[in-house]
Design a protein around this motif. Sequence first.
Motif, short mmCIF file in Angstrom:
data_model
loop_
_atom_site.label_atom_id
_atom_site.label_comp_id
_atom_site.label_asym_id
_atom_site.label_seq_id
_atom_site.Cartn_x
_atom_site.Cartn_y
_atom_site.Cartn_z
N ARG A 231 12.46 31.13 14.82
CA ARG A 231 11.42 30.79 15.79
C ARG A 231 10.66 29.56 15.29
O ARG A 231 10.30 29.48 14.12
N HIS A 232 10.45 28.63 16.20
CA HIS A 232 9.68 27.44 15.84
C HIS A 232 8.19 27.79 15.90
O HIS A 232 7.46 27.35 16.78
N SER A 233 7.78 28.64 14.94
CA SER A 233 6.45 29.25 15.03
C SER A 233 5.32 28.25 14.83
O SER A 233 4.30 28.31 15.50
N GLY B 53 5.12 25.24 15.77
CA GLY B 53 5.62 24.15 16.61
C GLY B 53 5.55 24.61 18.04
O GLY B 53 4.55 25.18 18.47
N CYS B 54 6.66 24.45 18.78
CA CYS B 54 6.62 24.78 20.20
C CYS B 54 6.63 26.28 20.47
O CYS B 54 6.42 26.72 21.59
N GLY B 55 6.88 27.09 19.43
CA GLY B 55 6.77 28.53 19.57
C GLY B 55 8.00 29.25 20.10
O GLY B 55 7.97 30.46 20.27
N GLU C 26 17.23 21.54 13.93
CA GLU C 26 16.70 20.82 15.10
C GLU C 26 16.39 21.86 16.17
O GLU C 26 17.27 22.57 16.64
N CYS C 27 15.12 21.92 16.56
CA CYS C 27 14.73 22.89 17.59
C CYS C 27 15.31 22.45 18.93
O CYS C 27 15.07 21.34 19.38
N PRO C 28 16.12 23.32 19.58
CA PRO C 28 16.75 22.90 20.85
C PRO C 28 15.76 22.76 22.00
O PRO C 28 16.12 22.25 23.05
N TYR C 29 14.53 23.19 21.80
CA TYR C 29 13.54 23.10 22.90
C TYR C 29 12.68 21.85 22.79
O TYR C 29 12.49 21.15 23.78
N CYS C 30 12.14 21.56 21.59
CA CYS C 30 11.25 20.40 21.49
C CYS C 30 11.92 19.24 20.76
O CYS C 30 11.34 18.16 20.68
N GLY C 31 13.11 19.46 20.22
CA GLY C 31 13.84 18.36 19.59
C GLY C 31 13.36 17.97 18.21
O GLY C 31 13.89 17.04 17.61
ZN LIG Z 1 10.42 23.54 18.90
#
Ligand SMILES: [Zn+2]
Lengths: 109, 189
Positions: free
Chosen positions: A57-59, A61-63, A5-10
């Motif tokens: 890295r959520h490459s 995705g939100c980056g 789970e990306c902590p930035y974009c969820g």
């Molecule tokens: Zn993300």
Amino acid sequence: MLIFECPYCGVHAEESELSPGGEAHLKRFGPGSDDADFESYLFIRENPKGVHFERWRHSNGCGKWFHAARCTMTLEVFGTYVAQTFEPPQDLKEKITAKRPGWSWRDFS
Amino acid sequence: MSDPVTAMETLRFEGFVTVSQAGSLGMITLRGDFGSKPFGTALKKALGLDPPQKRQIAHGNNSTAAWMSPDELLIFCSWEDKATLMTALQKVIGKRHAMVIDVSDARMTFTLTGSNVREVIAKLAPVDLSPGSFEPGELRRTRFGQIAAAFWLVSQDEAKVICFRSVGDYMFKQLKAASTPGSELDIWT
Ligand SMILES: [Zn+2]
């Protein structure tokens, strides 16, 4: 297949949406540092069987870069947390302790 | 002045959904701490909208803002409006640490229409597209095959997909393959 789970974009991002960034919480030793520190920064890694901390890295995705804690043996994901920290959050460490009593990783336990 | 043209203006494929290239769309990237109150107020003044929540899309007077990351918004508008909007944004941002860039030429937009649009996207992107899990109002950045892309549902039978125009041909080809008649999965219809 890992799902973090990306902590930035969820987003619950599947591995193919992410890029691995190697081991977490490395301290950089640059020019002027002594050889042993520089060597450890460049080459010495944990390579544990069990609890491990990594950067991803959520490459696609939100980056954003983030941290993840997982088990290298079972691929169980314990959790993710933001990049702007020097150590895993306390609640995550407690969660890992509940699942892997006695775990340690570098100075964390 | 010359008219804006997209790289492959006439792309269109009639499969079990229709894949077509959307016309020129104004796109502005805004980076900055738009979640903060003063920045939000400034944005409202320029765009007539409140900054969107995480992964959401917010609609303003003549623009739409999509959440791209905690410090990035993608603002959509008509090709004609983008210059005015850029100026308005730059004005309200003032000396704030932020960036406003016209990225309209960097991207290509595809429109998918048909009752099985969810399926076409699900074949190409690692995203749960089941009804309820993904609905209109959300913009999802992800990958389609091997390229970075983003998409959103306009309605239950229309979706938009954006990608860099340098990989637009690859995108069109894979959308075509995924919507080839006979390859319907019919899982959600
Ligand atoms: Zn993300």
